[in-house]
Design a protein around this motif. Structure first.
Motif: not given
Length: 393
Positions: A4, A8, A11, A37-38, A42-44, A321, A365
């Motif tokens: 993680r 992070l 990102l 999203t990836d 995760n929303e890019l 979404r 990504h």
């Protein structure tokens, strides 16, 4: 596996790039719906991501996902043929969306072998797998090919493709024989020219055309049809002399459906979902029941509202979404998508509506999922938005 902290960190490093993409998207389509999203969800990029929009033909992605889940990629539609002791041939339609001339030619050979060379005393077409009062929201009563009537038994997508010169009518494609009904329908359309017309106004007309074309291919293969073509049902207890299984598995049909955006095929597939899960005959209500249950099971009940399987209905509503989550579910089958630009995407086009959704490969990504829904009639703008996303991420 990435830890993680590393995710992070990446990102955070890419934050300026994402900010630049968001700015470009806002400049290109300030009021549009855009979500990227990836692979982890995760929303890019997110702009108006919860605003409902009319999906148009990107709804076919959801239909394809439902079909793969319920029917499976190896599923094959069937058409059954019966012969009674009077040599009356019965044809029971099974909703095959790809009974096209290229399929009917080898079918005719198999059928000739099954019924023998003695004359056929009549052809009875059994469309009872579909209800007589079937109506698909968004399908108009006109002669446009995209408004073709759905049917248990139809050929060449329930359309006629012919050329008229004066009073002479000939088939516009060498693989398709011209039939008396086709000639009459083309003459009724009026002036000279070439084109494809749909058989939407009278189900009996489209059924008769199917009977004429099947008979023509049977005769090409050495069979003989001497009696009339009519509509009825297969007598109880009569065993089939031939069960024709579509040469294309569902996965191949879906590739063509998504590539050509064929509304007729989309709804034939959608209707089969309900009958397969809940039993025949087909009905729109059954397919919507199955679809809504599957959407609810995946947390999509509030984000994807279908009225049929093609996207023709303007009553359908998606959120970005919701569609992005559907794309995550469809990801194992992403290669079924063949976009006009060579990408893994699907367009949707209606007056005042331009949509685009699918998958795009980025350097930063990996493969992302994207949804673009724009108001207006600028079809190129959605691709400019996509190119900005691909370049920036």
């Amino acid at each position: 596996m990435w830890c993680r902290p590393l995710v992070l960190a990446l990102l955070l490093l890419s934050a300026p790039a994402m900010a630049g993409v968001r700015e470009q998207v806002a400049q290109l389509a300030p009021s549009g719906t855009v979500l990227v999203t990836d692979a982890l969800g995760n929303e890019l990029v997110a702009q108006n991501a919860d605003a409902p929009f009319v999906p148009a033909s990107v709804a076919k992605i959801v239909t394809a996902w439902l079909a793969m889940e319920v029917l499976g990629g190896d599923y094959r539609f069937e058409t059954r043929f019966y012969l009674d002791d009077r040599r009356v041939l019965y044809v029971r339609g099974g909703g095959d969306p790809f009974l096209i001339s290229e399929e009917l030619a080898p079918l005719g050979v198999d059928l000739a072998a099954a019924v023998g060379r003695a004359p056929i005393a009549g052809v009875v077409l059994d469309p009872s797998y579909y209800p007589a009062d079937l109506r698909i929201p968004g399908v108009e009563d006109d002669n446009e090919a995209y408004d073709a009537l759905n049917s248990a038994l139809a050929v060449n997508f329930n359309t006629i493709y012919a050329v008229r010169r004066g009073d002479q009518v000939r088939s516009a494609e060498p693989q398709t024989p011209i039939t008396p009904l086709a000639i009459a329908q083309v003459r009724a359309e009026g002036p000279e020219g070439a084109g494809r017309i749909s058989l939407t106004r009278e189900p009996a007309v489209s059924l008769r055309y199917a009977g004429e074309l099947i008979s023509a291919f049977l005769e090409r293969a050495g069979g003989r049809v001497k009696g009339p073509i009519s509509i009825g049902t297969v007598p109880e207890g009569l065993a089939p002399v031939l069960v024709h299984r579509q040469s294309r598995p569902l996965s191949e049909i879906l590739v063509e459906l998504l590539r050509s955006s064929n509304n007729y095929v989309a709804n034939q597939v959608f209707l089969e979902i309900g009958a397969h899960r809940l039993g025949p005959p087909v009905s729109l209500a059954k397919s919507l029941e199955v679809a809504n249950a599957m959407l609810a099971a995946n947390g999509l009940a509030a984000d994807i509202h279908l009225e049929e399987g093609s996207g023709l209905s303007r009553g359908a509503r998606f959120t970005a979404r919701g569609l992005a989550r559907a794309l995550a579910l469809f990801a194992p089958h992403a290669d079924l998508l063949r976009g006009h630009d060579g990408g893994l995407n699907k367009t949707g086009t209606m007056a005042g509506i331009r949509t685009l959704a699918g998958y795009a490969d980025t350097s930063g990504h990996g493969r992302v999922r994207f949804v673009i829904a724009l108001a207006g009639d600028d079809g190129a703008l959605r691709f400019r938005v996509l190119r900005a996303i691909e370049a920036g991420l």
